[in-house]
Motif scaffolding. Structure first.
Motif, short mmCIF file in Angstrom:
data_model
loop_
_atom_site.label_atom_id
_atom_site.label_comp_id
_atom_site.label_asym_id
_atom_site.label_seq_id
_atom_site.Cartn_x
_atom_site.Cartn_y
_atom_site.Cartn_z
N GLN A 150 0.78 -1.26 -0.16
CA GLN A 150 -0.03 -0.04 0.06
C GLN A 150 1.02 1.33 -0.01
OE1 GLN A 150 -2.49 0.36 3.41
NE2 GLN A 150 -3.52 2.18 2.61
N VAL A 176 1.69 4.69 1.11
CA VAL A 176 0.99 5.57 2.32
C VAL A 176 1.53 7.02 1.89
CG1 VAL A 176 1.87 5.90 4.75
CG2 VAL A 176 2.04 3.51 3.99
N GLU A 177 2.49 7.43 1.45
CA GLU A 177 2.51 8.86 0.97
C GLU A 177 3.23 8.79 -0.40
OE1 GLU A 177 2.71 11.91 2.19
OE2 GLU A 177 1.30 10.92 4.19
N PRO A 178 2.72 9.45 -1.35
CA PRO A 178 1.63 10.69 -1.20
C PRO A 178 0.35 9.71 -0.99
CG PRO A 178 2.15 10.49 -3.55
CD PRO A 178 3.27 9.59 -2.82
N ARG A 179 -0.62 10.39 -0.35
CA ARG A 179 -1.78 10.02 0.03
C ARG A 179 -2.70 9.72 -1.29
NH1 ARG A 179 -6.79 11.36 0.94
NH2 ARG A 179 -6.39 13.69 0.57
N THR A 180 -2.72 10.63 -2.18
CA THR A 180 -3.49 10.63 -3.39
C THR A 180 -2.45 10.63 -4.53
OG1 THR A 180 -4.02 12.76 -3.56
CG2 THR A 180 -5.68 11.10 -2.47
N GLU A 222 -1.15 14.54 -4.77
CA GLU A 222 -1.85 15.51 -4.24
C GLU A 222 -2.68 16.63 -5.16
OE1 GLU A 222 -2.64 14.96 -1.08
OE2 GLU A 222 -1.37 13.35 -0.97
N GLU A 235 -11.16 -0.37 -3.13
CA GLU A 235 -11.02 0.36 -2.04
C GLU A 235 -11.66 -0.02 -0.94
OE1 GLU A 235 -8.04 2.68 -1.17
OE2 GLU A 235 -7.69 1.88 -3.08
#
Length: 106
Positions: free
Chosen positions: A15, A17-21, A45, A106
């Motif tokens: 998964q 984690v960063e960046p969130r989107t 982002e 998701e």
């Protein structure tokens, strides 16, 4: 994945984690305001995050469709809605994009 992304690994699941989107594009540079060469671009982002040299081939986009919109994809990309929420690979065919395969729910 792109250099600099922070990921979490649990068993066989990875998964970001960063960046969130984020969203990913590979295709002709002029479509994203770059030179005439092919590029690989990541947006995070909602902003350009990374741009690397690409190899000519098929134009693809990977993005998450959530709450009726594509996350982190610039508004200049006219994308049809996905059949349902989740991560999708979109292919450019003819004059437009189409969701081709759902990658992750998701």
């Amino acid at each position: 994945m792109a250099p600099g992304m922070v990921v979490a690994v649990a068993g066989r699941r990875v998964q970001v984690v960063e960046p969130r989107t984020w969203a990913y594009f590979q295709g002709p540079g002029p479509w994203v305001g770059a030179s005439s060469a092919w590029v690989r671009v990541w947006w995070a982002e909602g902003r350009l995050w990374k741009r690397l040299k690409g190899v000519p081939g098929e134009a693809l986009l990977v993005a998450r469709f959530s709450e009726g919109r594509w996350e982190s994809v610039p508004s200049a990309f006219r994308l049809p809605p996905a059949p349902r929420e989740g991560w999708w690979r979109l292919r450019h065919e003819g004059e437009g994009w189409r969701p081709d395969r759902r990658l992750l729910e998701e």
